[in-house]
Design a protein around this motif. Structure first.
Motif, mmCIF file in Angstrom:
data_model
loop_
_atom_site.group_PDB
_atom_site.id
_atom_site.type_symbol
_atom_site.label_atom_id
_atom_site.label_comp_id
_atom_site.label_asym_id
_atom_site.label_seq_id
_atom_site.Cartn_x
_atom_site.Cartn_y
_atom_site.Cartn_z
ATOM 1 N N CYS A 42 -29.215 13.765 47.856
ATOM 2 C CA CYS A 42 -27.948 13.038 47.928
ATOM 3 C C CYS A 42 -26.996 13.701 46.940
ATOM 4 O O CYS A 42 -25.921 14.153 47.307
ATOM 5 C CB CYS A 42 -28.183 11.576 47.567
ATOM 6 S SG CYS A 42 -26.670 10.612 47.537
ATOM 7 N N ARG A 91 -27.626 20.624 51.747
ATOM 8 C CA ARG A 91 -26.612 19.639 51.420
ATOM 9 C C ARG A 91 -26.785 19.195 49.979
ATOM 10 O O ARG A 91 -27.854 19.401 49.385
ATOM 11 C CB ARG A 91 -26.651 18.432 52.346
ATOM 12 C CG ARG A 91 -27.888 17.586 52.292
ATOM 13 C CD ARG A 91 -27.579 16.094 52.499
ATOM 14 N NE ARG A 91 -26.898 15.520 51.346
ATOM 15 C CZ ARG A 91 -26.079 14.486 51.397
ATOM 16 N NH1 ARG A 91 -25.802 13.914 52.544
ATOM 17 N NH2 ARG A 91 -25.525 14.009 50.292
ATOM 18 N N LYS A 109 -19.640 12.335 43.946
ATOM 19 C CA LYS A 109 -20.267 11.282 44.740
ATOM 20 C C LYS A 109 -19.383 10.048 44.863
ATOM 21 O O LYS A 109 -18.958 9.480 43.853
ATOM 22 C CB LYS A 109 -21.600 10.849 44.085
ATOM 23 C CG LYS A 109 -22.672 11.904 44.052
ATOM 24 C CD LYS A 109 -23.040 12.439 45.424
ATOM 25 C CE LYS A 109 -23.473 11.390 46.412
ATOM 26 N NZ LYS A 109 -23.708 11.995 47.760
ATOM 27 N N PRO A 110 -19.140 9.596 46.073
ATOM 28 C CA PRO A 110 -18.418 8.331 46.246
ATOM 29 C C PRO A 110 -19.404 7.182 46.052
ATOM 30 O O PRO A 110 -20.316 7.023 46.854
ATOM 31 C CB PRO A 110 -17.958 8.412 47.706
ATOM 32 C CG PRO A 110 -18.957 9.296 48.377
ATOM 33 C CD PRO A 110 -19.554 10.197 47.347
ATOM 34 N N GLU A 167 -19.573 17.502 49.763
ATOM 35 C CA GLU A 167 -18.462 16.582 50.021
ATOM 36 C C GLU A 167 -17.283 16.810 49.096
ATOM 37 O O GLU A 167 -17.444 17.078 47.913
ATOM 38 C CB GLU A 167 -18.967 15.135 49.876
ATOM 39 C CG GLU A 167 -17.848 14.113 50.039
ATOM 40 C CD GLU A 167 -18.331 12.681 50.209
ATOM 41 O OE1 GLU A 167 -19.557 12.477 50.329
ATOM 42 O OE2 GLU A 167 -17.472 11.780 50.226
ATOM 43 N N GLN A 217 -17.633 18.681 53.721
ATOM 44 C CA GLN A 217 -17.906 17.310 54.164
ATOM 45 C C GLN A 217 -16.793 16.372 53.727
ATOM 46 O O GLN A 217 -16.433 16.323 52.556
ATOM 47 C CB GLN A 217 -19.245 16.840 53.578
ATOM 48 C CG GLN A 217 -19.566 15.381 53.905
ATOM 49 C CD GLN A 217 -20.956 14.980 53.423
ATOM 50 O OE1 GLN A 217 -21.859 15.816 53.356
ATOM 51 N NE2 GLN A 217 -21.128 13.723 53.065
ATOM 52 N N GLY A 227 -16.315 12.468 53.543
ATOM 53 C CA GLY A 227 -17.235 11.339 53.580
ATOM 54 C C GLY A 227 -16.672 10.151 54.342
ATOM 55 O O GLY A 227 -15.471 10.078 54.654
ATOM 56 N N SER A 228 -17.583 9.242 54.624
ATOM 57 C CA SER A 228 -17.285 8.038 55.366
ATOM 58 C C SER A 228 -16.088 7.282 54.782
ATOM 59 O O SER A 228 -15.193 6.852 55.500
ATOM 60 C CB SER A 228 -18.545 7.179 55.295
ATOM 61 O OG SER A 228 -18.407 6.035 56.032
ATOM 62 N N ARG A 229 -16.096 7.188 53.469
ATOM 63 C CA ARG A 229 -15.046 6.388 52.825
ATOM 64 C C ARG A 229 -13.684 7.053 52.896
ATOM 65 O O ARG A 229 -12.665 6.430 52.661
ATOM 66 C CB ARG A 229 -15.426 6.121 51.370
ATOM 67 C CG ARG A 229 -16.640 5.228 51.251
ATOM 68 C CD ARG A 229 -17.358 5.507 49.945
ATOM 69 N NE ARG A 229 -18.625 4.792 49.860
ATOM 70 C CZ ARG A 229 -19.763 5.259 50.344
ATOM 71 N NH1 ARG A 229 -19.801 6.408 50.994
ATOM 72 N NH2 ARG A 229 -20.869 4.571 50.204
ATOM 73 N N LYS A 248 -17.456 12.688 58.517
ATOM 74 C CA LYS A 248 -18.292 11.503 58.688
ATOM 75 C C LYS A 248 -17.465 10.369 59.264
ATOM 76 O O LYS A 248 -16.273 10.225 58.949
ATOM 77 C CB LYS A 248 -18.851 11.110 57.321
ATOM 78 C CG LYS A 248 -19.832 12.121 56.755
ATOM 79 C CD LYS A 248 -21.159 11.465 56.632
ATOM 80 C CE LYS A 248 -22.150 12.323 55.910
ATOM 81 N NZ LYS A 248 -23.128 11.485 55.213
ATOM 82 N N ARG A 293 -22.960 8.387 60.880
ATOM 83 C CA ARG A 293 -23.802 8.071 59.720
ATOM 84 C C ARG A 293 -24.017 6.570 59.586
ATOM 85 O O ARG A 293 -24.433 6.077 58.557
ATOM 86 C CB ARG A 293 -23.214 8.657 58.445
ATOM 87 C CG ARG A 293 -21.742 8.433 58.245
ATOM 88 C CD ARG A 293 -21.345 7.055 57.794
ATOM 89 N NE ARG A 293 -21.764 6.816 56.418
ATOM 90 C CZ ARG A 293 -21.866 5.629 55.864
ATOM 91 N NH1 ARG A 293 -21.589 4.532 56.570
ATOM 92 N NH2 ARG A 293 -22.247 5.491 54.610
ATOM 93 N N ASP A 306 -26.552 11.553 60.825
ATOM 94 C CA ASP A 306 -27.080 11.401 59.468
ATOM 95 C C ASP A 306 -27.902 10.119 59.429
ATOM 96 O O ASP A 306 -27.373 9.038 59.156
ATOM 97 C CB ASP A 306 -25.912 11.339 58.472
ATOM 98 C CG ASP A 306 -26.349 10.958 57.071
ATOM 99 O OD1 ASP A 306 -27.543 10.648 56.857
ATOM 100 O OD2 ASP A 306 -25.493 10.957 56.168
ATOM 101 N N HIS A 343 -28.181 7.951 55.735
ATOM 102 C CA HIS A 343 -27.235 6.887 55.408
ATOM 103 C C HIS A 343 -27.209 5.828 56.497
ATOM 104 O O HIS A 343 -26.841 4.690 56.247
ATOM 105 C CB HIS A 343 -25.846 7.472 55.158
ATOM 106 C CG HIS A 343 -25.798 8.308 53.917
ATOM 107 N ND1 HIS A 343 -26.089 9.651 53.922
ATOM 108 C CD2 HIS A 343 -25.571 7.978 52.625
ATOM 109 C CE1 HIS A 343 -26.016 10.116 52.686
ATOM 110 N NE2 HIS A 343 -25.710 9.128 51.872
ATOM 111 N N GLU A 366 -31.318 13.479 53.718
ATOM 112 C CA GLU A 366 -31.501 13.592 52.279
ATOM 113 C C GLU A 366 -32.994 13.707 51.972
ATOM 114 O O GLU A 366 -33.843 13.099 52.625
ATOM 115 C CB GLU A 366 -30.897 12.368 51.582
ATOM 116 C CG GLU A 366 -29.388 12.385 51.711
ATOM 117 C CD GLU A 366 -28.677 11.261 50.967
ATOM 118 O OE1 GLU A 366 -27.451 11.361 50.818
ATOM 119 O OE2 GLU A 366 -29.346 10.281 50.551
HETATM 120 C C1 PEP Z 1 -23.343 11.601 51.526
HETATM 121 O O1 PEP Z 1 -23.587 12.278 52.516
HETATM 122 O O2 PEP Z 1 -23.809 11.897 50.431
HETATM 123 C C2 PEP Z 1 -22.483 10.422 51.628
HETATM 124 C C3 PEP Z 1 -21.955 9.874 50.571
HETATM 125 O O3 PEP Z 1 -22.346 10.022 52.897
HETATM 126 P P1 PEP Z 1 -21.378 8.917 53.524
HETATM 127 O O4 PEP Z 1 -19.982 9.389 53.318
HETATM 128 O O5 PEP Z 1 -21.788 8.918 54.956
HETATM 129 O O6 PEP Z 1 -21.688 7.621 52.836
#
Ligand code: PEP
Ligand code: MN
Length: 728
Positions: free
Chosen positions: A100, A124, A129-130, A162, A180, A182-184, A205, A235, A267, A270, A296
């Motif tokens: 991760c 990856r 990190k979010p 990311e 990448q 990310g989802s957020r 994502k 994801r 993915d 997640h 991961e």
């Molecule tokens: C990730 O891939 O580490 C991640 C934070 O993914 P996601 O944006 O899908 O939560």
């Protein structure tokens, strides 16, 4: 109506021409070329064919889509990674794995080794990190990007990482082969614009609460700003169950892949949030159509700084990779231990001393050592290899030294009548070795079979029928080659090409994964098996059923860097880059340039029992694919020296053919020490590249005659008619 223009089209001129037809258009905003025009509602009704006929128009789409660039994006894409690896998305199952978060240089190195050994192609790991809580680990930051890049380079992997903010785009784009989002951040439009401007491939994502339409629109933002390509990564979205972290929407995977024909990733880590469900969901994702699986993994999940509960254990990753049918890229050498190809002053030794040193260094078998001592070919074997045999014919077998390819050393046996080929290639390989050696990759061994059909009554209808019965045809093809299918190969796809509608000439291409074989016999068998079926479906007469020697799905790609100091100075580096440019502009030069590449490749091909006529045919056809015959290998100046890139088809095998029958070929195979046909293709291409570099260096420097002629002179001494006088 949406009108996509050709890359160099003048949007204003096209728009004026459209106005002439009664169509009023507006150019869609965005910074990307080629432009897209949208037809305004008050325009006249015009047939799409009339629009398509205008110069500069590439495509016409009748209905208005909100995301024309996403719609126009090709499903397959060659991702050229910084590490030299080329990944062909959409044509092979791709696994991306890693932690991760990148936690330390040791952690990521250890995982990179594991990931590479599994057969996964991408590493990856998050540097930024979010995290939902501000008190959780936020990632090791910019430093972690460097650790990640180093680990990927050491293990010949591509990088996914990311980017969370516009401020990080430059740093992330520097190391990520696939950036990448990310989802957020799926709808952080300022970030999407900044990422798009980098012109790279992006893994987008899906937002946890995003509809498919919103997701596609986010992709449109990336493409409108210049992203090369977007992979849509499912994801997991908000669901009703508390037992999984999210709900992995496999329906969306299938929808994007099969209805929208887009590149898709899944993915499951997640998506599930728990280790026990990751592997089954990964397989389900692939079944639904995902081109890329992102998971991961952690050596000690309990100690992971983030997302430990969903991290696969190393063994589980290996199982998943095997389940996806991936082949580990670099297996340990089959014989003995790691060895060097650097044998200093080898040329100064006697032939007997060379043999002994080679046998020691490589741990050669008794059979191989015996062959080296006596050479030749048993008359009984020779008699079975050809017809009307009266004798055998010998050539020198020599060694290409100093080759380092993807971090592994290879001594390359070479058989050639021309002096200086072996010395030149070994010399250039030594220069390249100083900067880490050659890096490269070959596609899976997919050969092309052609079936010609003549006098087909309606080619358009025929093409449609064949497309519709594609799966049936592939299944019939596979029935003809059960052993290849059992080995994991087989027919994978087909294409239909109408060559002459008027006379009903149509050709069907069947693509067959032939594994470690050269594959000519396999594809010929397939072509012969499906032909009667095709005739039954579409009528007409069966024509040829034979392989194509232009296997566009069996390519090898090699790169290298070489320092100007090792080449002999900046001036030589400049001269080589200029020579490369010359070849790019002039087919007369490109022909000689490519001959220099084939000097090395053919010599290795002969020693290794390969069909060098097939290699030559493919190489030249590939070089002539565009409107001008082009060099297969090109060189560009870099700050430190030169960067070289070679790409060409290379249909070679490590099983079948004469690899087993001929004891010299068996010995050569033992010497080169590869685990697969793909690996051999990369090594042979590296030899071609080295030969090219050596030739250009000689030409840009002292000229070819001086060094070349010294070696020729040595050979002429042997001429009974010329003797020493002839050499002078
Ligand atoms: C990730 O891939 O580490 C991640 C934070 O993914 P996601 O944006 O899908 O939560
Ligand atoms: Mn994570």
């Amino acid at each position: 109506m949406i009108i996509l223009l050709e890359p160099q089209a003048d949007a204003k001129a096209v728009s004026a021409a459209l106005q002439g037809l009664g169509l009023w258009t507006r150019q869609l905003e965005g910074e990307r070329e080629p432009a897209i025009l949208e037809v305004e509602a008050h325009s006249a009704r015009v047939e799409p064919a009339a629009v398509l006929a205008l110069p500069g128009v590439a495509q016409v789409r009748p209905r208005r889509s909100q995301h024309p660039r996403v719609d126009a994006m090709p499903r397959t894409f060659a991702l050229r990674c910084g590490s030299g690896l080329v990944i062909r998305f959409g044509e092979e199952a791709v696994l991306a794995a890693g932690p991760c978060a990148v936690e330390s240089p040791e952690q990521i190195q250890q995982l990179a080794a594991l990931v590479a050994s599994s057969g996964a192609r991408l590493l990856r790991g998050g540097a930024f990190k979010p995290r939902t809580s501000p008190y959780s680990f936020q990632g090791a930051g910019a430093e972690a990007l460097r650790w990640l890049a180093e680990a990927a380079a050491a293990h010949h992997l591509g990088v996914i990482t990311e980017v969370m903010s516009e401020l990080q785009v430059d740093a992330v784009a520097e190391v990520a082969d696939l950036i990448q989002v990310g989802s957020r951040n799926m709808q952080n439009f300022a970030l999407l614009a900044a990422v798009g401007r980098k012109g790279k491939a992006v893994l987008l994502k899906r937002g946890r609460g995003a509809s498919v339409e919103d997701w596609l629109m986010a992709g449109e933002h990336l493409l409108a700003h210049g992203a090369a390509w977007v992979v849509f990564c499912e994801r997991g979205i908000a669901g009703l169950s508390n037992e999984t972290r999210n709900t992995l929407d496999l329906g969306a995977v299938a929808l994007l892949r099969h209805a929208h024909k887009l590149p898709v990733a899944v993915d499951p880590s997640h998506g599930a949030g728990r280790r026990d469900l990751v592997v089954p969901l990964a397989k389900a994702g692939v079944a639904a159509g995902a081109d890329l699986v992102l998971v991961e993994v952690h050596p000690q999940p309990a100690l992971a700084k983030s997302d430990g509960p969903q991290a696969l254990l190393p063994d589980q990753l290996l199982q998943l990779a095997a389940g996806l049918g991936l082949q580990p890229l670099e297996e340990p050498p089959a014989i003995g231990t790691a060895h060097t190809s650097r044998l200093p002053e080898f040329y100064k030794k006697s032939v007997e001393e060379r043999r002994r040193q080679l046998a020691r260094t490589l741990g050669l078998s008794a059979d191989a050592q015996r062959y080296l001592r006596h050479g030749g070919l048993d008359m009984a074997i020779a008699d079975r290899m050809s017809e009307n045999v009266v004798s055998t014919f010998a050539l020198p077998m020599a060694l290409g030294l100093n080759f380092r390819v993807n971090g592994r050393d290879h001594v390359v046996p070479m058989v050639v009548e021309e002096p200086s080929v072996v010395a030149a290639a070994s010399n250039a390989a030594r220069m390249v070795r100083a900067t880490g050696g050659f890096r490269g990759d070959a596609t899976t061994s997919v050969m092309t079979a052609q079936v010609q059909m003549d006098h087909v009554p309606d080619t358009a209808a025929a093409a449609k029928v064949i497309e519709e019965r594609r799966r049936e045809l592939v299944a019939i093809a596979n029935e003809a080659i059960p052993r290849m299918v059992a080995r994991g190969g087989g027919c994978v796809d087909l294409d239909v090409r109408v060559l002459d509608a008027e006379n009903g000439l149509l050709v069907v291409h069947l693509y067959v994964d032939v594994g470690d074989a050269m594959g000519a016999n396999v594809v010929d068998t397939v072509a012969e098996r499906v032909a009667p079926m095709l005739q039954e479906w579409v009528g007409g007469d069966i024509g040829l059923r034979i392989l194509s020697n232009l296997p566009l799905r069996r390519l090898v790609h090699v790169e290298c860097d070489v320092g100007a100091d090792f080449l002999g100075g900046e001036e030589l580096a400049d001269g080589i880059a200029r020579a490369s440019r010359f070849a790019e502009m002039d087919p007369f030069r490109a022909s000689t340039h490519n001959k220099g590449i084939l000097n090395g490749i053919d010599a290795a091909a002969v020693a290794l029992g390969q069909d060098w006529r097939a290699i030559e045919a493919g190489a030249h056809a590939f070089a002539g694919l565009s409107s001008q015959y082009r060099p297969l290998c090109t060189w560009q100046r870099t700050e430190k020296g030169l960067h070289g890139v070679l790409e060409m088809p290379l249909a070679i095998g490590t099983v079948g053919g004469s690899t087993r029958a001929h004891p010299g070929v068996r010995t050569a195979m033992e010497i080169v020490r590869v685990d697969s046909a793909r690996q051999l293709a990369v090594v042979m291409a590296a030899v071609g590249m080295a030969s090219n570099l050596a030739a250009l260096r000689a030409l840009a420097g002292e000229g070819i005659q001086q060094g070349h002629m010294r070696l020729h002179a040595r050979k002429s001494e042997l001429d009974p008619h010329l003797g020493k006088a002839g050499a002078a």
